[in-house]
Design an enzyme around this catalytic site. Sequence first.
Site, PDB file in Angstrom:
ATOM      1  N   THR A   1      -1.689   5.587   2.226  1.00 25.92           N
ATOM      2  CA  THR A   1      -2.885   4.753   2.250  1.00 25.92           C
ATOM      3  C   THR A   1      -2.846   3.810   3.446  1.00 25.92           C
ATOM      4  O   THR A   1      -1.816   3.200   3.736  1.00 25.92           O
ATOM      5  CB  THR A   1      -2.994   3.926   0.953  1.00 25.92           C
ATOM      6  OG1 THR A   1      -2.963   4.801  -0.170  1.00 25.92           O
ATOM      7  CG2 THR A   1      -4.281   3.116   0.922  1.00 25.92           C
TER       8      THR A   1
ATOM      9  N   LEU B   1       0.860  -1.171   0.000  1.00 26.05           N
ATOM     10  CA  LEU B   1       0.000   0.000   0.000  1.00 26.05           C
ATOM     11  C   LEU B   1       0.904   1.232   0.000  1.00 26.05           C
ATOM     12  O   LEU B   1       1.997   1.205   0.548  1.00 26.05           O
ATOM     13  CB  LEU B   1      -0.900   0.035   1.242  1.00 26.05           C
ATOM     14  CG  LEU B   1      -1.987  -1.033   1.366  1.00 26.05           C
ATOM     15  CD1 LEU B   1      -2.764  -0.833   2.668  1.00 26.05           C
ATOM     16  CD2 LEU B   1      -2.933  -1.010   0.179  1.00 26.05           C
ATOM     17  N   ASP B   2       0.417   2.307  -0.614  1.00 30.24           N
ATOM     18  CA  ASP B   2       1.157   3.561  -0.595  1.00 30.24           C
ATOM     19  C   ASP B   2       1.416   4.013   0.846  1.00 30.24           C
ATOM     20  O   ASP B   2       0.681   3.657   1.771  1.00 30.24           O
ATOM     21  CB  ASP B   2       0.366   4.670  -1.295  1.00 30.24           C
ATOM     22  CG  ASP B   2       0.283   4.472  -2.798  1.00 30.24           C
ATOM     23  OD1 ASP B   2       1.085   3.692  -3.336  1.00 30.24           O
ATOM     24  OD2 ASP B   2      -0.582   5.103  -3.415  1.00 30.24           O
ATOM     25  N   PHE B   3       2.436   4.825   1.008  1.00 25.83           N
ATOM     26  CA  PHE B   3       2.786   5.417   2.298  1.00 25.83           C
ATOM     27  C   PHE B   3       1.573   6.070   2.961  1.00 25.83           C
ATOM     28  O   PHE B   3       1.325   5.889   4.163  1.00 25.83           O
ATOM     29  CB  PHE B   3       3.894   6.452   2.060  1.00 25.83           C
ATOM     30  CG  PHE B   3       4.273   7.271   3.258  1.00 25.83           C
ATOM     31  CD1 PHE B   3       4.963   6.715   4.322  1.00 25.83           C
ATOM     32  CD2 PHE B   3       3.964   8.630   3.303  1.00 25.83           C
ATOM     33  CE1 PHE B   3       5.329   7.486   5.415  1.00 25.83           C
ATOM     34  CE2 PHE B   3       4.335   9.403   4.390  1.00 25.83           C
ATOM     35  CZ  PHE B   3       5.014   8.828   5.454  1.00 25.83           C
TER      36      PHE B   3
END
Length: 223
Positions: free
Chosen positions: A71, A67-69
């Site tokens: 998110t 997951l993105d930083f």
Amino acid sequence: MTESVDQLIVLPACDEPLEIVRQEATFVVVNKPTRLLTVPGRHPLNRDSVIARLRETWPDLHAVHRLDFDTSGLVVVPLERRSLSHLSRQFQARTVKKTYTAVVEGLVVEDQGRMEWAMEPDREHRPCSRLSASGKPALTEYRVLSRDTERGTSRLALHPITGRSHQLRLHCKALGHPILGCEFYAPPSVVARADRLLLHANRLSFDHPETGERLTFEVDVPF
């Protein structure tokens, strides 16, 4: 050209704990807080991450997805090589199902729909992506959960069929409804409407690496 260490951004520390949702012999499912990396960053000061924290207990584990930083939400992490291979094949076959909740700017007109725009890395604005007819196919299905007419926002359930970098953020922007708090793709007025990116991976389904049983995990949305 490779960036030197002094050109890399040092991310702010994340003080929130990593929640263990399910622990088994071959995998662990966690609920990642916002502003925590999934894997260690390239800068030595960006080592804190889901993987680094879990390696304190399971030194040999590896990530199978990210997951993105910014998110938050569910991540499955295999604990040994057989489960890594099994889960990798599921991701490649797109049998792993993920549902995200997002709050976006504006009132989305259609109750449900598909966002299908090819994407490629935006090399002049890393780490962003951009729409491109020559890029890789990208498909997101969406459903409106609610509309807030007073605030002028919509709450969406997002189901990515493909898994491109920043796919949900960029697709929502292309739809005309950027995600609140999205520093990469939303205008400053929309970024300022939330103190974090309002994107959360709240549902995750995959087959058990050993038994083949279909497993589904769901967590509350923190916004």
